[in-house]
Design a protein around this motif. Structure first.
Motif, PDB file in Angstrom:
ATOM      1  N   GLY A  33     -14.379  -6.277  17.430  1.00  0.00           N
ATOM      2  CA  GLY A  33     -13.046  -6.080  16.865  1.00  0.00           C
ATOM      3  C   GLY A  33     -12.348  -7.397  16.549  1.00  0.00           C
ATOM      4  N   THR A  34     -12.382  -8.350  17.482  1.00  0.00           N
ATOM      5  CA  THR A  34     -11.646  -9.603  17.257  1.00  0.00           C
ATOM      6  C   THR A  34     -12.299 -10.458  16.170  1.00  0.00           C
ATOM      7  OG1 THR A  34     -12.756 -10.484  19.235  1.00  0.00           O
ATOM      8  CG2 THR A  34     -10.465  -9.784  19.472  1.00  0.00           C
ATOM      9  N   ASP A  35     -13.629 -10.408  16.037  1.00  0.00           N
ATOM     10  CA  ASP A  35     -14.264 -11.153  14.947  1.00  0.00           C
ATOM     11  C   ASP A  35     -13.679 -10.712  13.607  1.00  0.00           C
ATOM     12  OD1 ASP A  35     -15.857 -12.690  16.555  1.00  0.00           O
ATOM     13  OD2 ASP A  35     -17.705 -11.546  16.221  1.00  0.00           O
ATOM     14  N   TYR A  36     -13.466  -9.405  13.484  1.00  0.00           N
ATOM     15  CA  TYR A  36     -12.878  -8.890  12.238  1.00  0.00           C
ATOM     16  C   TYR A  36     -11.402  -9.292  12.127  1.00  0.00           C
ATOM     17  CZ  TYR A  36     -10.961  -5.753   8.773  1.00  0.00           C
ATOM     18  OH  TYR A  36     -10.301  -5.268   7.676  1.00  0.00           O
ATOM     19  N   LEU A  37     -10.658  -9.156  13.209  1.00  0.00           N
ATOM     20  CA  LEU A  37      -9.227  -9.493  13.146  1.00  0.00           C
ATOM     21  C   LEU A  37      -9.033 -10.973  12.807  1.00  0.00           C
ATOM     22  CD1 LEU A  37      -7.800  -7.420  16.169  1.00  0.00           C
ATOM     23  CD2 LEU A  37      -7.768  -6.829  13.720  1.00  0.00           C
ATOM     24  N   LEU A  38      -9.966 -11.814  13.237  1.00  0.00           N
ATOM     25  CA  LEU A  38      -9.884 -13.235  12.875  1.00  0.00           C
ATOM     26  C   LEU A  38     -10.058 -13.418  11.367  1.00  0.00           C
ATOM     27  CD1 LEU A  38     -11.846 -14.899  15.836  1.00  0.00           C
ATOM     28  CD2 LEU A  38      -9.394 -15.144  15.347  1.00  0.00           C
ATOM     29  N   LYS A  39     -10.984 -12.646  10.781  1.00  0.00           N
ATOM     30  CA  LYS A  39     -11.159 -12.726   9.323  1.00  0.00           C
ATOM     31  C   LYS A  39      -9.896 -12.244   8.602  1.00  0.00           C
ATOM     32  CE  LYS A  39     -16.158 -11.711   9.185  1.00  0.00           C
ATOM     33  NZ  LYS A  39     -17.164 -10.738   8.709  1.00  0.00           N
ATOM     34  N   ALA A  40      -9.335 -11.149   9.120  1.00  0.00           N
ATOM     35  CA  ALA A  40      -8.190 -10.525   8.443  1.00  0.00           C
ATOM     36  C   ALA A  40      -6.935 -11.398   8.514  1.00  0.00           C
ATOM     37  CB  ALA A  40      -7.916  -9.154   9.072  1.00  0.00           C
ATOM     38  N   THR A  41      -6.891 -12.301   9.511  1.00  0.00           N
ATOM     39  CA  THR A  41      -5.688 -13.118   9.698  1.00  0.00           C
ATOM     40  C   THR A  41      -5.905 -14.588   9.359  1.00  0.00           C
ATOM     41  OG1 THR A  41      -6.303 -13.444  12.029  1.00  0.00           O
ATOM     42  CG2 THR A  41      -4.786 -11.629  11.550  1.00  0.00           C
ATOM     43  N   ALA A  42      -7.052 -14.906   8.741  1.00  0.00           N
ATOM     44  CA  ALA A  42      -7.406 -16.312   8.508  1.00  0.00           C
ATOM     45  C   ALA A  42      -6.382 -17.036   7.635  1.00  0.00           C
ATOM     46  CB  ALA A  42      -8.798 -16.403   7.903  1.00  0.00           C
ATOM     47  N   GLU A  43      -5.671 -16.295   6.758  1.00  0.00           N
ATOM     48  CA  GLU A  43      -4.744 -16.960   5.842  1.00  0.00           C
ATOM     49  C   GLU A  43      -3.275 -16.729   6.178  1.00  0.00           C
ATOM     50  OE1 GLU A  43      -6.266 -16.496   1.588  1.00  0.00           O
ATOM     51  OE2 GLU A  43      -7.454 -15.131   2.826  1.00  0.00           O
ATOM     52  N   VAL A  44      -3.015 -16.248   7.367  1.00  0.00           N
ATOM     53  CA  VAL A  44      -1.621 -16.098   7.805  1.00  0.00           C
ATOM     54  C   VAL A  44      -1.014 -17.501   7.896  1.00  0.00           C
ATOM     55  CG1 VAL A  44      -0.241 -15.515   9.851  1.00  0.00           C
ATOM     56  CG2 VAL A  44      -1.983 -13.912   9.006  1.00  0.00           C
ATOM     57  N   PRO A  45       0.206 -17.755   7.423  1.00  0.00           N
ATOM     58  CA  PRO A  45       1.245 -16.820   7.002  1.00  0.00           C
ATOM     59  C   PRO A  45       1.258 -16.467   5.506  1.00  0.00           C
ATOM     60  CG  PRO A  45       2.179 -18.996   7.147  1.00  0.00           C
ATOM     61  CD  PRO A  45       0.730 -19.133   7.514  1.00  0.00           C
ATOM     62  N   ASN A  46       0.259 -16.885   4.756  1.00  0.00           N
ATOM     63  CA  ASN A  46       0.300 -16.540   3.329  1.00  0.00           C
ATOM     64  C   ASN A  46      -0.018 -15.082   3.070  1.00  0.00           C
ATOM     65  OD1 ASN A  46       1.020 -19.102   2.510  1.00  0.00           O
ATOM     66  ND2 ASN A  46      -1.111 -19.797   2.604  1.00  0.00           N
ATOM     67  N   VAL A  47      -1.068 -14.613   3.726  1.00  0.00           N
ATOM     68  CA  VAL A  47      -1.452 -13.218   3.537  1.00  0.00           C
ATOM     69  C   VAL A  47      -2.207 -12.745   4.769  1.00  0.00           C
ATOM     70  CG1 VAL A  47      -3.600 -13.825   2.346  1.00  0.00           C
ATOM     71  CG2 VAL A  47      -2.580 -11.586   1.947  1.00  0.00           C
ATOM     72  N   MET A  48      -2.038 -11.456   5.083  1.00  0.00           N
ATOM     73  CA  MET A  48      -2.822 -10.856   6.167  1.00  0.00           C
ATOM     74  C   MET A  48      -3.361  -9.521   5.664  1.00  0.00           C
ATOM     75  SD  MET A  48      -1.606  -9.774  10.006  1.00  0.00           S
ATOM     76  CE  MET A  48      -2.343  -8.298  10.703  1.00  0.00           C
ATOM     77  N   TYR A  49      -4.667  -9.315   5.819  1.00  0.00           N
ATOM     78  CA  TYR A  49      -5.298  -8.082   5.333  1.00  0.00           C
ATOM     79  C   TYR A  49      -5.203  -7.013   6.412  1.00  0.00           C
ATOM     80  CZ  TYR A  49      -6.793 -11.355   1.857  1.00  0.00           C
ATOM     81  OH  TYR A  49      -6.767 -12.305   0.881  1.00  0.00           O
ATOM     82  N   VAL A  50      -4.698  -5.847   6.039  1.00  0.00           N
ATOM     83  CA  VAL A  50      -4.402  -4.831   7.051  1.00  0.00           C
ATOM     84  C   VAL A  50      -5.178  -3.530   6.877  1.00  0.00           C
ATOM     85  CG1 VAL A  50      -2.108  -5.783   7.499  1.00  0.00           C
ATOM     86  CG2 VAL A  50      -2.372  -3.968   5.793  1.00  0.00           C
ATOM     87  N   GLN A  51      -5.950  -3.431   5.805  1.00  0.00           N
ATOM     88  CA  GLN A  51      -6.718  -2.193   5.620  1.00  0.00           C
ATOM     89  C   GLN A  51      -7.751  -2.381   4.520  1.00  0.00           C
ATOM     90  OE1 GLN A  51      -4.395   1.389   5.678  1.00  0.00           O
ATOM     91  NE2 GLN A  51      -5.607   2.353   4.076  1.00  0.00           N
ATOM     92  N   VAL A  52      -8.934  -1.799   4.706  1.00  0.00           N
ATOM     93  CA  VAL A  52      -9.934  -1.785   3.634  1.00  0.00           C
ATOM     94  C   VAL A  52     -10.378  -0.345   3.398  1.00  0.00           C
ATOM     95  CG1 VAL A  52     -12.126  -2.654   2.786  1.00  0.00           C
ATOM     96  CG2 VAL A  52     -10.757  -4.082   4.315  1.00  0.00           C
ATOM     97  N   GLY A  53     -10.245   0.102   2.162  1.00  0.00           N
ATOM     98  CA  GLY A  53     -10.642   1.458   1.782  1.00  0.00           C
ATOM     99  C   GLY A  53      -9.445   2.295   1.383  1.00  0.00           C
ATOM    100  N   ASP A  54      -9.594   2.998   0.269  1.00  0.00           N
ATOM    101  CA  ASP A  54      -8.528   3.890  -0.195  1.00  0.00           C
ATOM    102  C   ASP A  54      -8.688   5.236   0.502  1.00  0.00           C
ATOM    103  OD1 ASP A  54      -6.907   5.678  -1.482  1.00  0.00           O
ATOM    104  OD2 ASP A  54      -7.915   5.538  -3.428  1.00  0.00           O
ATOM    105  N   PRO A  55      -7.752   5.607   1.355  1.00  0.00           N
ATOM    106  CA  PRO A  55      -7.956   6.811   2.177  1.00  0.00           C
ATOM    107  C   PRO A  55      -8.062   8.100   1.370  1.00  0.00           C
ATOM    108  CG  PRO A  55      -5.762   5.870   2.547  1.00  0.00           C
ATOM    109  CD  PRO A  55      -6.514   4.907   1.693  1.00  0.00           C
ATOM    110  N   TYR A  56      -7.392   8.185   0.234  1.00  0.00           N
ATOM    111  CA  TYR A  56      -7.482   9.436  -0.545  1.00  0.00           C
ATOM    112  C   TYR A  56      -8.876   9.582  -1.136  1.00  0.00           C
ATOM    113  CZ  TYR A  56      -2.577  10.140   0.222  1.00  0.00           C
ATOM    114  OH  TYR A  56      -1.378  10.352   0.838  1.00  0.00           O
ATOM    115  N   SER A  57      -9.373   8.498  -1.676  1.00  0.00           N
ATOM    116  CA  SER A  57     -10.702   8.527  -2.269  1.00  0.00           C
ATOM    117  C   SER A  57     -11.749   8.794  -1.164  1.00  0.00           C
ATOM    118  CB  SER A  57     -10.884   7.215  -3.035  1.00  0.00           C
ATOM    119  OG  SER A  57     -12.160   6.717  -2.945  1.00  0.00           O
ATOM    120  N   ASP A  58     -11.551   8.222  -0.005  1.00  0.00           N
ATOM    121  CA  ASP A  58     -12.494   8.425   1.109  1.00  0.00           C
ATOM    122  C   ASP A  58     -12.440   9.850   1.645  1.00  0.00           C
ATOM    123  OD1 ASP A  58     -14.058   6.872   3.556  1.00  0.00           O
ATOM    124  OD2 ASP A  58     -12.777   8.493   4.288  1.00  0.00           O
ATOM    125  N   HIS A  59     -11.235  10.342   1.878  1.00  0.00           N
ATOM    126  CA  HIS A  59     -11.101  11.660   2.500  1.00  0.00           C
ATOM    127  C   HIS A  59     -11.527  12.791   1.565  1.00  0.00           C
ATOM    128  CE1 HIS A  59      -8.152  10.104   5.825  1.00  0.00           C
ATOM    129  NE2 HIS A  59      -9.375   9.644   5.935  1.00  0.00           N
TER     130      HIS A  59
END
Ligand SMILES: *[C@@H]1O[C@H](CO)[C@@H](O)[C@H](O)[C@H]1NC(C)=O
Length: 493
Positions: free
Chosen positions: A124-150
């Motif tokens: 989990g933390t390996d991924y969270l490190l990737k998602a927060t690598a560019e903070v404070p410019n940008v932080m990635y909070v989700q991958v995948g469109d839930p409507y298309s997936d569901h």
């Protein structure tokens, strides 16, 4: 007044005699260590990205290897939240926080499973490190469109739905998801402090940065990302609790005064005492109060005493038999809250009771709840009763953990588990071609060992049917607190 407390004492005695009667009826010796091992295996089934050579759950394969490609980043890895193939950052971070708390408080009880628990946190933390690598410019909070997936019933390995990447930044803030992510990184830094110092330092310095970002640019992520996150993981409860939660974990991890001052200064502004009898991916209040109470109980923080009072109120609102119960129970004795995926409440509330029970016993305290006294032993007994219910001590003698005990759910609402594995059926199974597996009355072909499902309804009945997702879907945040509970009871059966 006296009459009232005599009455509530009688109610409690009655309730506990019912509980012991019912445990006599369903009682069996549980193998908590086996259940712990399985609860961790479940997380391997939820892994996204390139699977490692030591992957034990073998029917899964690599998936979502281009996540992040559309924004020029590597966002592979992390966990699918439940029975679908979306990486929702908010509940993922909460799951990592609770896995870390499980290791911090109960890692010493895990014996041979500790190394697996550490890998579970790290995935989990390996991924969270990737998602927060560019903070404070940008932080990635989700991958995948839930409507298309569901809209599809597809294996993660076949996924051809839209892998949109969702982000927050200064102008589109998300203090909820960022605050929770800071909490997860800070908690995990404690987990790795004596085990991998460099990694622990990286986690902590990132947690500091992410918290600063969460606090400085305030807002709920569902304002700007409404279509992507609601109604799935909408921040219904506000972002204030995640700011206090993040600060509480940073205080625990750093012992820096600024976080303590932040907590004291913001206690009222951020409403620490609100909705005390809830704890989950959206609502952190009870967790904040229990976590901070440890400091108070150890005599290290008189200025935080109000958090201990809130935690006591929380305890009294959850245990059965008090004058004004705020939590409902099924006739078989299971905590029940409306709204689906009930087991998340069972495991997270039980975790808090067990953690608090330990803090109380180390400091020789107990909690007065009107006519009754909640001792450390009573809280443990209560948490254990909930865990035993999950493992099969219930009116229909169903274990709600896949692969544990003689009877467990066979048709869980989980794409990968219910479709033939890539190993057995290498050809692609498209979006709608999966529907016949979803609708089939047959048991799932792949056992997602350790998955705990949403569980029975308020009458202790369970349909064991894929379309009943509120009852039959597993999630990472049901299992995360269960890891700590099972570790404790494996050492103290
Ligand atoms: C509980 O589930 C059972 C079996 O699926 C069903 O017959 C019953 O109506 C449900 N009760 C409630 C209150 O939802």
């Amino acid at each position: 007044m006296a009459k009232n407390s005599t009455f509530s004492l009688l109610v409690v005695l009655f309730f506990f005699s019912l509980l012991s009667l019912s445990s006599l009826c369903f009682a069996q010796q549980h193998n908590y260590m086996d259940a712990l091992r399985k609860s961790l295996l479940f997380f391997e089934g939820q892994r996204s990205g390139k699977l490692p050579a030591d992957q034990r759950l073998r029917w899964r394969r690599d998936s979502a290897l281009r996540d992040g490609h559309s924004v020029g980043r590597d966002l592979t890895g992390g966990y699918y939240d439940a029975g679908d193939n979306i990486k929702f950052g908010f509940p993922m971070a909460f799951s990592v926080t609770l896995l870390s708390w499980s290791v911090i408080d109960f890692g010493r009880n895990m014996r041979g499973e500790l190394s697996h628990a550490l890998k579970t946190v790290r995935w989990g933390t390996d991924y969270l490190l990737k998602a927060t690598a560019e903070v404070p410019n940008v932080m990635y909070v989700q991958v995948g469109d839930p409507y298309s997936d569901h809209n599809c019933w597809e294996r993660p390995e076949d996924m051809d739905t839209s892998r949109s990447v969702y982000a927050i930044d200064r102008n589109h803030p998300g203090s909820d998801v960022a605050g929770e992510t800071a909490a997860a990184l800070a908690a995990a830094s404690i987990v790795f402090r004596s085990r991998d110092r460099a990694y622990s330092r990286l986690l902590l310095s990132r947690a500091v940065k992410v918290f600063e970002f969460a606090d400085k640019y305030r807002g709920a992520y569902s304002s700007s990302l409404k279509r992507a996150v609601c109604p799935f993981y909408c921040d219904n409860n506000g972002y204030q609790d995640e700011l206090l939660w993040g600060a509480a974990w940073l205080h625990k991890a750093t012992r820096r005064r600024r976080y303590r001052e932040y907590i004291v200064r913001n206690e009222v502004i951020l409403r620490a005492g609100d909705t005390i009898n809830e704890f989950g991916w959206d609502n952190k209040h009870a967790g904040i109060n229990v976590l901070i109470s440890k400091e108070v109980l150890m005599g290290r923080a008189e200025d935080l005493r109000s958090f201990k009072n809130n935690a006591d109120d929380f305890i009294c609102s959850v245990i059965p038999g008090v004058a004004h119960p705020q939590v409902q129970y099924s006739p078989g004795g299971l905590i029940f809250k409306a709204g689906g995926s009930n087991m998340q409440h069972v495991t997270s509330l039980s975790f808090l009771l067990l953690a608090y029970s330990n803090y109380l016993s180390h400091s020789n305290h107990q909690v007065p709840c009107g006519g009754i006294v909640a001792s450390s032993a009573l809280l443990k007994q209560f948490a254990k009763r909930q865990v035993n219910y999950i493992l099969g001590d219930n009116p229909i003698r169903m274990s709600y953990m896949v692969g544990y005990g003689p009877r467990y759910p066979q048709r869980i609402h989980h794409r990968g588990s219910s479709l033939p594995s890539v190993h057995v059926h290498p050809a692609h199974i498209g979006c709608k071609a999966g529907s016949r597996y979803f609708l089939s009355p047959n048991p799932n072909p792949n056992k997602l060992v350790g998955a705990v499902v949403g569980g029975p309804n308020v009458t202790d009945a369970f349909p064991d049917s894929r379309p009943y997702f509120q009852e039959s879907e597993p999630t990472t945040y049901i299992n995360a607190p269960l890891v700590g509970l099972l570790a404790y009871f494996s050492a103290h059966p």
